[in-house]
Motif scaffolding. Sequence first.
Motif, PDB file in Angstrom:
ATOM      1  N   MET A  91       1.000  -1.019   0.016  1.00  0.00           N
ATOM      2  CA  MET A  91      -0.038   0.071   0.120  1.00  0.00           C
ATOM      3  C   MET A  91       0.945   1.305   0.049  1.00  0.00           C
ATOM      4  SD  MET A  91      -2.834   1.209   2.897  1.00  0.00           S
ATOM      5  CE  MET A  91      -3.113  -0.403   3.157  1.00  0.00           C
ATOM      6  N   GLU A  92       0.795   2.082  -1.192  1.00  0.00           N
ATOM      7  CA  GLU A  92       1.558   3.308  -1.083  1.00  0.00           C
ATOM      8  C   GLU A  92       0.810   4.321  -1.291  1.00  0.00           C
ATOM      9  OE1 GLU A  92       4.817   3.304  -1.402  1.00  0.00           O
ATOM     10  OE2 GLU A  92       5.299   1.416  -1.617  1.00  0.00           O
ATOM     11  N   LEU A  93       1.187   5.496  -0.517  1.00  0.00           N
ATOM     12  CA  LEU A  93       0.718   7.009  -0.463  1.00  0.00           C
ATOM     13  C   LEU A  93       1.143   7.646  -1.703  1.00  0.00           C
ATOM     14  CD1 LEU A  93       0.566   7.919   3.275  1.00  0.00           C
ATOM     15  CD2 LEU A  93      -0.976   6.322   1.995  1.00  0.00           C
ATOM     16  N   ALA A  94       0.289   8.582  -2.379  1.00  0.00           N
ATOM     17  CA  ALA A  94       0.504   9.150  -3.515  1.00  0.00           C
ATOM     18  C   ALA A  94      -0.073  10.495  -3.354  1.00  0.00           C
ATOM     19  CB  ALA A  94      -0.022   8.594  -4.801  1.00  0.00           C
ATOM     20  N   LEU A  95       0.321  11.417  -4.165  1.00  0.00           N
ATOM     21  CA  LEU A  95      -0.603  12.911  -4.454  1.00  0.00           C
ATOM     22  C   LEU A  95      -0.893  13.123  -5.770  1.00  0.00           C
ATOM     23  CD1 LEU A  95       1.744  15.128  -2.022  1.00  0.00           C
ATOM     24  CD2 LEU A  95      -0.836  14.613  -1.752  1.00  0.00           C
ATOM     25  N   ILE A  96      -1.696  13.725  -6.007  1.00  0.00           N
ATOM     26  CA  ILE A  96      -2.235  14.047  -7.556  1.00  0.00           C
ATOM     27  C   ILE A  96      -1.280  15.464  -7.726  1.00  0.00           C
ATOM     28  CG2 ILE A  96      -4.195  15.595  -6.671  1.00  0.00           C
ATOM     29  CD1 ILE A  96      -5.398  14.685  -9.547  1.00  0.00           C
ATOM     30  N   LEU A  97      -0.394  15.243  -8.689  1.00  0.00           N
ATOM     31  CA  LEU A  97       0.588  16.364  -9.169  1.00  0.00           C
ATOM     32  C   LEU A  97       0.565  16.707 -10.494  1.00  0.00           C
ATOM     33  CD1 LEU A  97       3.694  14.977  -7.308  1.00  0.00           C
ATOM     34  CD2 LEU A  97       2.415  16.533  -6.689  1.00  0.00           C
ATOM     35  N   PRO A  98       0.732  17.665 -10.847  1.00  0.00           N
ATOM     36  CA  PRO A  98       0.566  18.289 -12.302  1.00  0.00           C
ATOM     37  C   PRO A  98       1.540  17.646 -13.274  1.00  0.00           C
ATOM     38  CG  PRO A  98       1.538  19.950 -11.008  1.00  0.00           C
ATOM     39  CD  PRO A  98       1.168  19.014  -9.950  1.00  0.00           C
ATOM     40  N   PRO A  99       1.303  17.627 -14.527  1.00  0.00           N
ATOM     41  CA  PRO A  99       2.309  17.028 -15.269  1.00  0.00           C
ATOM     42  C   PRO A  99       3.708  17.451 -15.448  1.00  0.00           C
ATOM     43  CG  PRO A  99       0.228  17.183 -16.236  1.00  0.00           C
ATOM     44  CD  PRO A  99       0.090  18.005 -15.280  1.00  0.00           C
ATOM     45  N   TRP A 100       3.698  18.881 -15.347  1.00  0.00           N
ATOM     46  CA  TRP A 100       4.750  19.914 -15.171  1.00  0.00           C
ATOM     47  C   TRP A 100       5.477  19.952 -13.765  1.00  0.00           C
ATOM     48  CZ3 TRP A 100       1.066  20.036 -18.811  1.00  0.00           C
ATOM     49  CH2 TRP A 100       1.558  19.977 -20.177  1.00  0.00           C
ATOM     50  N   PRO A 101       6.632  19.891 -13.397  1.00  0.00           N
ATOM     51  CA  PRO A 101       7.367  20.236 -12.257  1.00  0.00           C
ATOM     52  C   PRO A 101       7.035  21.579 -11.594  1.00  0.00           C
ATOM     53  CG  PRO A 101       9.017  19.536 -13.852  1.00  0.00           C
ATOM     54  CD  PRO A 101       7.715  19.605 -14.546  1.00  0.00           C
ATOM     55  N   ASN A 102       6.642  21.677 -10.220  1.00  0.00           N
ATOM     56  CA  ASN A 102       6.292  22.774  -9.691  1.00  0.00           C
ATOM     57  C   ASN A 102       6.692  22.542  -8.237  1.00  0.00           C
ATOM     58  OD1 ASN A 102       4.030  21.622  -8.526  1.00  0.00           O
ATOM     59  ND2 ASN A 102       2.645  22.891  -9.351  1.00  0.00           N
ATOM     60  N   GLU A 103       6.358  23.603  -7.315  1.00  0.00           N
ATOM     61  CA  GLU A 103       6.786  23.300  -5.831  1.00  0.00           C
ATOM     62  C   GLU A 103       5.888  22.130  -5.283  1.00  0.00           C
ATOM     63  OE1 GLU A 103       2.872  25.550  -6.077  1.00  0.00           O
ATOM     64  OE2 GLU A 103       4.665  25.514  -7.007  1.00  0.00           O
ATOM     65  N   ARG A 104       4.912  21.676  -5.982  1.00  0.00           N
ATOM     66  CA  ARG A 104       4.109  20.635  -5.303  1.00  0.00           C
ATOM     67  C   ARG A 104       4.871  19.310  -5.342  1.00  0.00           C
ATOM     68  NH1 ARG A 104      -2.135  21.764  -6.890  1.00  0.00           N
ATOM     69  NH2 ARG A 104      -2.281  23.863  -5.847  1.00  0.00           N
ATOM     70  N   TRP A 105       5.615  19.021  -6.457  1.00  0.00           N
ATOM     71  CA  TRP A 105       6.559  18.176  -6.525  1.00  0.00           C
ATOM     72  C   TRP A 105       7.713  18.090  -5.595  1.00  0.00           C
ATOM     73  CZ3 TRP A 105       8.508  16.254 -12.092  1.00  0.00           C
ATOM     74  CH2 TRP A 105       7.364  16.257 -13.005  1.00  0.00           C
ATOM     75  N   LYS A 106       8.156  19.097  -5.189  1.00  0.00           N
ATOM     76  CA  LYS A 106       9.260  19.003  -4.138  1.00  0.00           C
ATOM     77  C   LYS A 106       8.415  18.887  -2.833  1.00  0.00           C
ATOM     78  CE  LYS A 106      12.616  22.182  -6.460  1.00  0.00           C
ATOM     79  NZ  LYS A 106      13.247  23.340  -6.557  1.00  0.00           N
ATOM     80  N   LEU A 107       7.535  19.258  -2.459  1.00  0.00           N
ATOM     81  CA  LEU A 107       7.048  19.291  -1.158  1.00  0.00           C
ATOM     82  C   LEU A 107       6.486  17.710  -1.126  1.00  0.00           C
ATOM     83  CD1 LEU A 107       4.057  22.080  -1.107  1.00  0.00           C
ATOM     84  CD2 LEU A 107       6.033  21.538   0.665  1.00  0.00           C
TER      85      LEU A 107
END
Length: 349
Positions: free
Chosen positions: A1-17
């Motif tokens: 069981m893995e936790l994930a976040l919905i992230l946009p297709p292009w890098p932004n601060e959410r990827w780093k968070l």
Amino acid sequence: MELALILPPWPNERWKLALQLGVTHAVTTLPFHVAGGHQASNPPGVPQPVVPHDVPPPEYRPWDFMPLLLMVQRFREAGITVSVIEASPPMHRARLGLDGRDEEIEWVITLIRNMGKLGIPVWCWNWMAVINWARTSTTTPTRGGALVTSYDHELMERAGPTVYGEIPAERLWQNLEYFLKAVVPVAEEAGVQLALHPDDPPVPSLRGIARILITPEALQRALDLYPSPAHGLTFCQGTISTMGVDVPHWIRHFGRQNKVHFVHFRDVRGGPTQFVETFHDDGQTDMYEAMKAYYEIHFQGVMRPDHAPTMEGEPNTEPGYMMLGRLFAIGYMKGLREAVLKTAAASVS
């Protein structure tokens, strides 16, 4: 069981968070090529065009191999695995059974085949015709003044029928079966799991458009239309909870069939015709028991927090999908998961 976040297709601060949270699995959309690298979407409850004005030209269709490859590589090089695509080519003609549905189905088939080539294991999709998920407020105050979305069916129905008129339930069932017969064999061959999302809100009709996936029994009927290991569910806890049923019970019911392919971990207060979203620890579902049920069914996929409140300092430009509430949710989910795993280990020893 893995936790994930919905992230946009292009890098932004959410990827780093996400990486700072220890989350290395992404749920993402299709890489539509629009200004700023973000795909515009209609507000919840607004009818979608059956002939979308923004269908990309043939030289750039985001479900083709190269756009998907470049997106997967962007994530991979950042240390993130794309585990779920939660978007689709235009599908409203397929849902309504109109001329042109076979072309839309071919677009879906292209997407699934390319997901298989790129090792993206799950496609989250839905059968909500014309109107996708619907809310009547995106600014309802909750704990401490945080903002959540809410739904009042009587208010929604005041808008009257859409331009598409009355769409009966049986028409949607027939079109769903037609779609599954075309798509599920492709998913089997490609090694991609199809994760069907229930209708949100789960009401029998929305402005004249039937909603058919509104009870656990209806979800079972949809699965039985084309039995296959590739054909399963996005178990959206919030939507299931608004159906007025025991969420952990239905996790176990579908889990015993290996039909839980993807999870939206969220909660609400209320029922099908009137409800509010909540913080993940403040709704009507026993979230510990829900997490325990996923452990008991040996769920091996990803789950992501869904529809988190907008918190102080955030602009609420993406209701339900701002970041602070989702950071809280990931911490809460990690705690629940750890508690379930340690309790299970202690019981064995």
